[in-house]
Enzyme design. Structure first.
Site, PDB file in Angstrom:
ATOM      1  N   ARG A  13     -29.085  73.159  92.794  1.00  0.00           N
ATOM      2  CA  ARG A  13     -29.423  73.097  91.512  1.00  0.00           C
ATOM      3  C   ARG A  13     -28.183  72.516  90.735  1.00  0.00           C
ATOM      4  O   ARG A  13     -28.490  72.513  89.462  1.00  0.00           O
ATOM      5  CB  ARG A  13     -30.046  74.432  90.612  1.00  0.00           C
ATOM      6  CG  ARG A  13     -31.093  74.882  91.529  1.00  0.00           C
ATOM      7  CD  ARG A  13     -32.129  76.017  90.534  1.00  0.00           C
ATOM      8  NE  ARG A  13     -31.289  77.080  90.156  1.00  0.00           N
ATOM      9  CZ  ARG A  13     -31.623  77.828  89.042  1.00  0.00           C
ATOM     10  NH1 ARG A  13     -32.914  77.708  88.699  1.00  0.00           N
ATOM     11  NH2 ARG A  13     -31.157  78.819  88.957  1.00  0.00           N
ATOM     12  N   ASP A  14     -27.017  72.345  91.207  1.00  0.00           N
ATOM     13  CA  ASP A  14     -26.060  71.658  90.391  1.00  0.00           C
ATOM     14  C   ASP A  14     -25.072  70.864  91.562  1.00  0.00           C
ATOM     15  O   ASP A  14     -23.960  70.810  91.739  1.00  0.00           O
ATOM     16  CB  ASP A  14     -25.148  72.654  90.017  1.00  0.00           C
ATOM     17  CG  ASP A  14     -24.379  72.041  88.760  1.00  0.00           C
ATOM     18  OD1 ASP A  14     -24.626  71.053  88.316  1.00  0.00           O
ATOM     19  OD2 ASP A  14     -23.529  72.866  88.235  1.00  0.00           O
ATOM     20  N   ILE A  15     -25.949  69.715  92.230  1.00  0.00           N
ATOM     21  CA  ILE A  15     -25.253  68.732  93.255  1.00  0.00           C
ATOM     22  C   ILE A  15     -24.478  67.596  92.106  1.00  0.00           C
ATOM     23  O   ILE A  15     -25.142  67.180  91.555  1.00  0.00           O
ATOM     24  CB  ILE A  15     -26.185  68.204  94.078  1.00  0.00           C
ATOM     25  CG1 ILE A  15     -27.000  69.292  94.935  1.00  0.00           C
ATOM     26  CG2 ILE A  15     -25.516  67.164  94.915  1.00  0.00           C
ATOM     27  CD1 ILE A  15     -28.389  68.952  95.321  1.00  0.00           C
ATOM     28  N   SER A  62     -21.998  72.374  83.359  1.00  0.00           N
ATOM     29  CA  SER A  62     -23.488  72.541  84.044  1.00  0.00           C
ATOM     30  C   SER A  62     -23.994  73.124  82.529  1.00  0.00           C
ATOM     31  O   SER A  62     -23.332  73.968  81.852  1.00  0.00           O
ATOM     32  CB  SER A  62     -23.438  73.415  85.059  1.00  0.00           C
ATOM     33  OG  SER A  62     -22.870  72.866  86.169  1.00  0.00           O
TER      34      SER A  62
END
Length: 275
Positions: free
Chosen positions: A76-78, A260
């Site tokens: 979920r945070d590439i 993020s």
């Protein structure tokens, strides 16, 4: 998370809580994060051979997370700042602070779209997170590595602000190769860069069902499987990204770098604070 074992993941050693804050302790990566080499002049720019190798490393790690574990793991945070480099300059996917685990075949629903502006799939605000939203973020990461720029740059002319859309427009104009990072010089394979850029467009298709699985992405990068035939006019290719651009206007340029965010949504409309 401690049970995840793959050569292209940053190993988690442990965790602790202090004053209500959860701290994750990972293995030290001596070469730091990839974004330091892509966007900061104090480090040498990676060669194309190093970049394509890192793309293969992270694709392999994501394929493992999606299909090779007891539960499906959504990162979920590439992005490049979450890709660490070990002593041999191998790519290691790290920072699992936003990771989500669920059983294989489970119907995952979410009310919060989390990630980093520019890497977030457009369906996040309506359908929630899935392996396909990770694939989308990986596609943006492909552009980041190949083109040497951030996914959203509001200081650029409007036609270049969205990296996904700009790459697609250049393909329409038969100038796809011109989107590559100029710091690559002449030491690269034109066919390989064009293939990788088209793969990025395939992964960022606005229609999640048209994106490949990460196992297929690994095969494409290793040349074990040819890319499917598609064009810049194929539905969903190079589409505008309303989630990314609306949120970026609300949150501000500074948040586009490495921060993020969580975008909490009601139906399909962001509130006035970008949540």
């Amino acid at each position: 998370m401690g049970n995840l074992e793959h050569r292209n993941l940053v190993p988690l050693l442990g965790y602790c809580r202090r004053k209500g804050e959860l701290l994750l302790v990972s293995e030290y990566m001596p070469n730091g994060s990839l974004d330091q080499y892509l966007f900061h002049g104090q480090n040498p720019s990676p060669t194309w051979l190093q970049r394509i190798s890192i793309l293969k490393d992270i694709a392999s790690a994501l394929s493992y997370l999606h299909t090779g574990t007891k539960q499906v793991v959504l990162h979920r945070d590439i992005k490049s700042s979450n890709v660490m480099l070990d002593s041999e300059f191998n790519g290691r996917l790290g920072d699992f602070g936003m990771a989500k685990f669920h059983d294989h075949g489970a119907n995952l629903s979410a009310t919060a779209a989390v990630g980093t502006i520019g890497y977030m799939a457009p369906e996040l605000i309506t359908m929630g997170t899935s392996t396909k939203t990770d694939v989308y973020a990986f596609g943006v990461f492909v552009f980041e590595v190949t083109c040497g720029r951030r996914p959203v740059e509001l200081v650029l002319p409007i036609e270049k602000q969205s990296l996904v859309k700009w790459v697609c427009e250049c393909w329409k104009q038969a100038s796809l190769l011109e989107t590559r990072d100029p710091r690559l010089g002449r030491d690269f394979s034109s066919k390989e860069i064009e293939m990788v850029l088209k793969l990025g467009l395939l992964c960022t298709n606005a229609m999640p069902e048209s994106r490949p699985a990460m196992g297929q992405v690994v095969q494409y990068l290793n040349r074990d499987l040819p890319l499917p035939k598609f064009s810049p006019s194929t539905p969903g290719i190079g589409a505008f990204m309303p989630v990314s651009m609306q949120a970026s206007s609300a949150i501000g340029v500074s948040s586009l770098r490495n921060s993020s965010v969580s975008l909490f949504v009601s139906h399909t409309i962001l509130d006035g604070h970008g949540r």
